[in-house]
Design an enzyme around this catalytic site. Structure first.
Site, PDB file in Angstrom:
ATOM      1  N   LYS A   1      -2.485  -0.782   6.432  1.00 33.31           N
ATOM      2  CA  LYS A   1      -3.492  -1.829   6.221  1.00 33.31           C
ATOM      3  C   LYS A   1      -3.967  -2.334   7.567  1.00 33.31           C
ATOM      4  O   LYS A   1      -3.259  -2.233   8.564  1.00 33.31           O
ATOM      5  CB  LYS A   1      -2.879  -2.992   5.435  1.00 33.31           C
TER       6      LYS A   1
ATOM      7  N   GLY B   1     -12.450  -0.256   2.837  1.00 35.09           N
ATOM      8  CA  GLY B   1     -12.715  -1.684   2.713  1.00 35.09           C
ATOM      9  C   GLY B   1     -11.590  -2.438   2.025  1.00 35.09           C
ATOM     10  O   GLY B   1     -10.631  -1.862   1.534  1.00 35.09           O
ATOM     11  N   ASP B   2     -11.712  -3.734   2.041  1.00 38.51           N
ATOM     12  CA  ASP B   2     -10.865  -4.656   1.277  1.00 38.51           C
ATOM     13  C   ASP B   2     -11.679  -5.958   1.256  1.00 38.51           C
ATOM     14  O   ASP B   2     -12.906  -5.917   1.444  1.00 38.51           O
ATOM     15  CB  ASP B   2      -9.491  -4.844   1.968  1.00 38.51           C
TER      16      ASP B   2
ATOM     17  N   GLN C   1       0.830  -1.213   0.000  1.00 38.96           N
ATOM     18  CA  GLN C   1       0.000   0.000   0.000  1.00 38.96           C
ATOM     19  C   GLN C   1       0.862   1.259   0.000  1.00 38.96           C
ATOM     20  O   GLN C   1       0.481   2.276  -0.601  1.00 38.96           O
ATOM     21  CB  GLN C   1      -0.940  -0.022   1.219  1.00 38.96           C
TER      22      GLN C   1
HETATM   23  O1  2IT Z   1      -5.952  -2.431  -1.539  1.00 37.86           O
HETATM   24  C1  2IT Z   1      -6.471  -1.297  -1.565  1.00 37.86           C
HETATM   25  O2  2IT Z   1      -5.960  -0.358  -2.168  1.00 37.86           O
HETATM   26  C2  2IT Z   1      -7.704  -1.094  -0.815  1.00 37.86           C
HETATM   27  N1  2IT Z   1      -8.192  -2.034  -0.201  1.00 37.86           N
HETATM   28  C3  2IT Z   1      -8.393   0.242  -0.793  1.00 37.86           C
HETATM   29  C4  2IT Z   1      -7.807   1.125   0.245  1.00 37.86           C
HETATM   30  C5  2IT Z   1      -8.554   2.422   0.444  1.00 37.86           C
HETATM   31  O3  2IT Z   1      -8.185   3.158   1.382  1.00 37.86           O
HETATM   32  O4  2IT Z   1      -9.490   2.715  -0.288  1.00 37.86           O
END
Ligand code: 2IT
Length: 450
Positions: free
Chosen positions: A126, A165-166, A111
């Site tokens: 994360k 989210g994820d 990230q």
């Molecule tokens: O993997 C990713 O980039 C996400 N799960 C979105 C992260 C976000 O803050 O929208």
């Protein structure tokens, strides 16, 4: 190998021996930036790599909640605040039974570079839990989210850390998390979470952003080769938020997803998932049971192949793994290479094992694009949501979409340019790593001890 790189890799492996996913991404990213390290010996003195591989902060907490039968449960919650050199921590929350510290750290590390690539002012982070919402009632999911946020709230905020989210965390979960956050902190802090419902400060197009952005990136990669997106056939894995967005945008652009795979097998629909009826059916099917895609075949009278993946099918132009990490190992990569299909566009975070990625990159007939560039539109629209919240405004779909297209174009161009600058030719994987790395490196050096 560059001696500094080798030393840091060895030390990282020794220190984190029980974290395979984390070591996988560290190895992949750091080996691909070797030419940058050769050109910048000053990085070693500043312990830049040592600082980059170590999260600024890892928060791990207990989440206790009660199910519908009044049974107690204890899960583990995480937030890995990896690197804030470019702005407040930004990254998703994953709720899935296999979540552990290694997976949180791999996702956090990726990230950092993804968020840097967007050129928006956000750091990398994360979080999540080993709780899975699959098979849980709304009440159970709500009580879990409330318990999770009752600890997490003290570590986040619109200028500090803004989760989204994820896998396993969609609009419903964000709604419950946000409700609890506001219950605790009061009416302030709208930007402390993104992916909110549009009625409570969410951005238009956030749910679609990752899949749409992946398609915008793909359009750029095709353009580079003088190819048009129109008429292209795509095979994907996953039909969650991201896969669904790919299906929809592909249809809008005159292309079609003709294969998609789920946990139970894969669907082959030669006409493509292009109609509103099919797209809506996928939403319903997923809401009822996210583990099975077979009902699509029954409903539309198309082929379902049980218990396997669609990697290696020949009658497509593009593969887009959009499910989860390590979906494509070396065996699948060999099938993919043998199929003659040219484009392998990663979408899910780290969908390819390192040996498979190396193998695919070495295929002269193939173009390989990395997930941290391709899927960056999700977090980008999250940042646009924070910006709208800070302005107390809602932007129109046209405004958001125009920014999405521009961001993805910039990411693609920056990747191409970075690889060329270091004499690597047309290498989208190394280019993305280098462009992201360089941005974070410069920001860290500018801020001294960080
Ligand atoms: O993997 C990713 O980039 C996400 N799960 C979105 C992260 C976000 O803050 O929208």
């Amino acid at each position: 190998m560059n001696a500094y790189l080798k030393r840091v890799l060895d030390e990282t492996k020794a220190k984190n021996a029980n974290e395979p996913e984390f070591l996988q991404t560290v190895e992949e990213v750091l080996t691909s930036i070797e030419p940058v390290l050769d050109a910048h010996p000053e990085y070693e003195k500043a312990c830049l790599l040592e600082r980059m591989v170590e999260p600024e902060r890892t928060i791990e907490f207990r989440v206790t909640w009660m199910d519908d039968n009044l049974q107690w449960h204890v899960n583990r919650g995480y937030r890995v605040q990896y690197n804030a050199s470019l702005g407040p921590y930004k990254g998703g929350l994953r709720f899935a039974s296999n979540v552990n510290l290694s997976i949180m750290k791999f996702l956090g590390f990726e990230q950092v570079f993804k968020d840097a690539l967007t050129c928006l002012p956000i750091g990398g982070c994360k979080g999540g839990s080993d709780f899975s919402p699959i098979g849980r009632s709304d009440g159970e999911v709500m009580r879990f989210c409330q318990a999770f946020m009752t600890e997490l709230y003290r570590h986040i905020g619109p200028d500090v850390d803004s989760p989204a989210g994820d896998v396993g965390v969609g609009g419903r979960e964000i709604g419950y998390l946000y409700g609890q956050y506001r219950r605790i902190v009061g009416a302030s802090g709208m930007g402390a979470l993104t992916g909110k419902d549009i009625k409570t400060g969410g951005s238009i197009l956030r749910p679609e952003a990752t899949g749409y952005g992946a398609m915008y990136y793909l359009v750029e990669a095709l353009k580079h080769d003088g190819e048009d997106i129109k008429g292209k056939r795509i095979a994907i894995s996953g039909y969650g938020n991201v896969g669904w967005g790919i299906m929809k945008k592909a249809a809008d652009l005159g292309a079609k997803v003709t294969y998609f795979a789920g946990p139970d097998g894969y669907i082959h629909d030669p006409d493509g998932v292009t109609t509103e009826e099919k797209l809506n059916f996928i939403l319903e099917m997923r809401a009822k049971d996210p583990m099975h895609c077979k009902p699509y075949a029954e409903k539309f009278g198309v082929e379902f192949v049980e218990g396997t993946k669609c990697w290696g099918v020949k009658d497509v132009d593009i593969y887009m793994p959009a499910a989860t990490q390590n979906d494509v190992n070396l065996d699948w990569a060999k099938k993919i290479a043998a199929s003659g299909v040219k484009y392998y566009i990663e979408v899910a975070n780290m969908p390819t094992t390192n040996d498979a990625l190396e193998f695919l990159k070495a295929q002269k007939h193939m173009v390989v694009a990395p997930s941290k560039a391709v899927n960056a539109c999700g977090v980008s629209v999250s940042e646009l949501e924070m910006a709208q919240n800070a302005q107390r405004q809602y932007w129109t779909a046209e405004e958001v979409d125009a920014k999405m297209q521009q961001i993805m174009k910039n990411i693609y161009n920056a990747s191409v340019e970075a690889a060329e600058r270091y004499g690597l030719g047309y290498d989208l994987v190394a280019g993305a790593n280098i462009a992201g790395f360089q941005k974070v490196a410069d920001a860290m050096l500018a801020q001294g001890i960080f």
